[in-house]
Design an enzyme around this catalytic site. Structure first.
Site, PDB file in Angstrom:
ATOM      1  N   TYR A   1       0.923  -1.241  -0.133  1.00 33.02           N
ATOM      2  CA  TYR A   1      -0.130   0.067   0.116  1.00 33.02           C
ATOM      3  C   TYR A   1       0.963   1.070   0.150  1.00 33.02           C
ATOM      4  CZ  TYR A   1      -3.530  -3.317   0.721  1.00 33.02           C
ATOM      5  OH  TYR A   1      -4.530  -4.080   1.159  1.00 33.02           O
TER       6      TYR A   1
ATOM      7  N   HIS B   1     -15.125  -6.257  -1.169  1.00 31.87           N
ATOM      8  CA  HIS B   1     -15.650  -7.899  -1.561  1.00 31.87           C
ATOM      9  C   HIS B   1     -16.637  -9.001  -0.841  1.00 31.87           C
ATOM     10  CE1 HIS B   1     -12.229  -6.457  -3.444  1.00 31.87           C
ATOM     11  NE2 HIS B   1     -11.425  -6.792  -2.640  1.00 31.87           N
TER      12      HIS B   1
ATOM     13  N   HIS C   1      -8.784   1.681  -5.082  1.00 37.86           N
ATOM     14  CA  HIS C   1      -7.791   0.608  -4.292  1.00 37.86           C
ATOM     15  C   HIS C   1      -7.362   0.942  -4.863  1.00 37.86           C
ATOM     16  CE1 HIS C   1     -11.388  -1.123  -3.707  1.00 37.86           C
ATOM     17  NE2 HIS C   1     -12.046  -1.538  -4.878  1.00 37.86           N
ATOM     18  N   ILE C   2      -6.006   1.126  -3.758  1.00 35.74           N
ATOM     19  CA  ILE C   2      -4.763   1.802  -3.307  1.00 35.74           C
ATOM     20  C   ILE C   2      -3.292   1.356  -4.387  1.00 35.74           C
ATOM     21  CG2 ILE C   2      -2.549   1.704  -2.431  1.00 35.74           C
ATOM     22  CD1 ILE C   2      -4.807   3.189  -0.535  1.00 35.74           C
TER      23      ILE C   2
HETATM   24  O1  CA2 Z   1      -6.286  -1.541  -2.498  1.00 38.21           O
HETATM   25  C1  CA2 Z   1      -7.159  -1.157  -1.752  1.00 38.21           C
HETATM   26  O2  CA2 Z   1      -7.060  -0.058  -2.076  1.00 38.21           O
HETATM   27  C2  CA2 Z   1      -7.771  -1.968  -0.581  1.00 38.21           C
HETATM   28  O3  CA2 Z   1      -9.360  -1.899  -0.869  1.00 38.21           O
HETATM   29  C3  CA2 Z   1      -7.509  -2.152   0.349  1.00 38.21           C
HETATM   30  C4  CA2 Z   1      -7.926  -3.509   1.701  1.00 38.21           C
HETATM   31  C5  CA2 Z   1      -8.217  -4.483   0.897  1.00 38.21           C
HETATM   32  O4  CA2 Z   1      -8.690  -5.704   1.630  1.00 38.21           O
HETATM   33  C6  CA2 Z   1      -9.097  -3.939  -0.231  1.00 38.21           C
HETATM   34  O5  CA2 Z   1      -8.871  -5.691  -1.200  1.00 38.21           O
HETATM   35  C7  CA2 Z   1      -7.459  -3.605  -1.532  1.00 38.21           C
HETATM   36  C8  CA2 Z   1      -6.674  -3.727   2.587  1.00 38.21           C
HETATM   37  C9  CA2 Z   1      -7.309  -2.416   3.437  1.00 38.21           C
HETATM   38  C10 CA2 Z   1      -6.046  -2.811   4.306  1.00 38.21           C
HETATM   39  O6  CA2 Z   1      -5.571  -1.202   4.441  1.00 38.21           O
HETATM   40  C11 CA2 Z   1      -3.936  -1.245   5.657  1.00 38.21           C
HETATM   41  C12 CA2 Z   1      -2.860  -0.557   5.102  1.00 38.21           C
HETATM   42  C13 CA2 Z   1      -2.008  -0.761   5.606  1.00 38.21           C
HETATM   43  C14 CA2 Z   1      -1.531  -1.775   6.573  1.00 38.21           C
HETATM   44  C15 CA2 Z   1      -2.741  -2.887   6.824  1.00 38.21           C
HETATM   45  C16 CA2 Z   1      -3.918  -2.942   5.937  1.00 38.21           C
END
Ligand code: CA2
Length: 181
Positions: free
Chosen positions: A59, A116, A136-137
């Site tokens: 991320y 999801h 989505h990042i």
């Molecule tokens: O890519 C994205 O922005 C997501 O929405 C991020 C979600 C993931 O479940 C999606 O599939 C894609 C997860 C967010 C969790 O973010 C974190 C950031 C840093 C450390 C831990 C989690």
């Protein structure tokens, strides 16, 4: 093909995005109403409070505060204001979307993992009339199969994935175009 809400592509009406409740034009709006229509809610779902602190390989190193700052700077140049929010709770996110019916002109949403799984989040967004851009990042299509489908995408007017945290400012630019027609 549209989303069943009578909006296909960029709206062509003068004054931008079709307004609900009788379709007031900007020219008819009071100053208070005019100001209200230019606030964009940037809504972040579960675990995004950890952005920049864990899993930086996926991320990136920006925190949510960094994203907020970048969006505020850009918003000023676009004639928009941003209201940044994050919650780890589905119901709180739904409540914020409901409130956005009265206090935001558009929504940039990263629903996190709820993308999801959550029909309820989709239902809430379906009750919002302004433009919605999903961010989505990471590139969810290059990750596990369970991340390839997002319920929210059925409502979103655009989806940005895999552009890192820049996706938020790209989404703001798109909302500005959609609002201004
Ligand atoms: O890519 C994205 O922005 C997501 O929405 C991020 C979600 C993931 O479940 C999606 O599939 C894609 C997860 C967010 C969790 O973010 C974190 C950031 C840093 C450390 C831990 C989690």
């Amino acid at each position: 093909m549209g989303n069943g809400r009578g909006r296909v592509g960029v709206p062509r009406v003068p004054g931008g995005w079709p307004r609900r409740r009788g379709g007031d034009s900007v020219a008819q709006a009071t100053p208070a109403e005019g100001a209200m229509t230019r606030t964009i809610l940037i809504l972040n779902g579960p675990n995004l409070n950890l952005l920049g602190r864990r899993q930086t390989d996926i991320y990136g190193g920006d925190t949510l505060d960094d994203v907020h700052a970048a969006c505020e700077t850009l918003a000023g140049t676009l004639g928009l204001r941003v209201d940044m929010a994050q919650s780890n709770h589905e119901g709180a996110l739904i409540d914020r979307i409901h409130a956005a019916r009265d206090d935001a002109a558009g929504i940039v949403v990263n629903p996190g993992g709820l993308s999801h799984t959550s029909v309820a989040l989709l239902d809430a967004l379906n009750a919002f009339d302004g433009p919605v851009i999903e961010v989505h990042i990471s590139n969810i299509h290059r990750r596990e199969a369970f991340r390839h489908h997002s319920y929210v995408s059925q409502r979103a007017d655009g989806v940005i994935a895999g552009c890192g945290t820049q996706g938020y400012t790209l989404a703001l630019r798109r909302i500005a175009v959609l609002l201004d027609g």
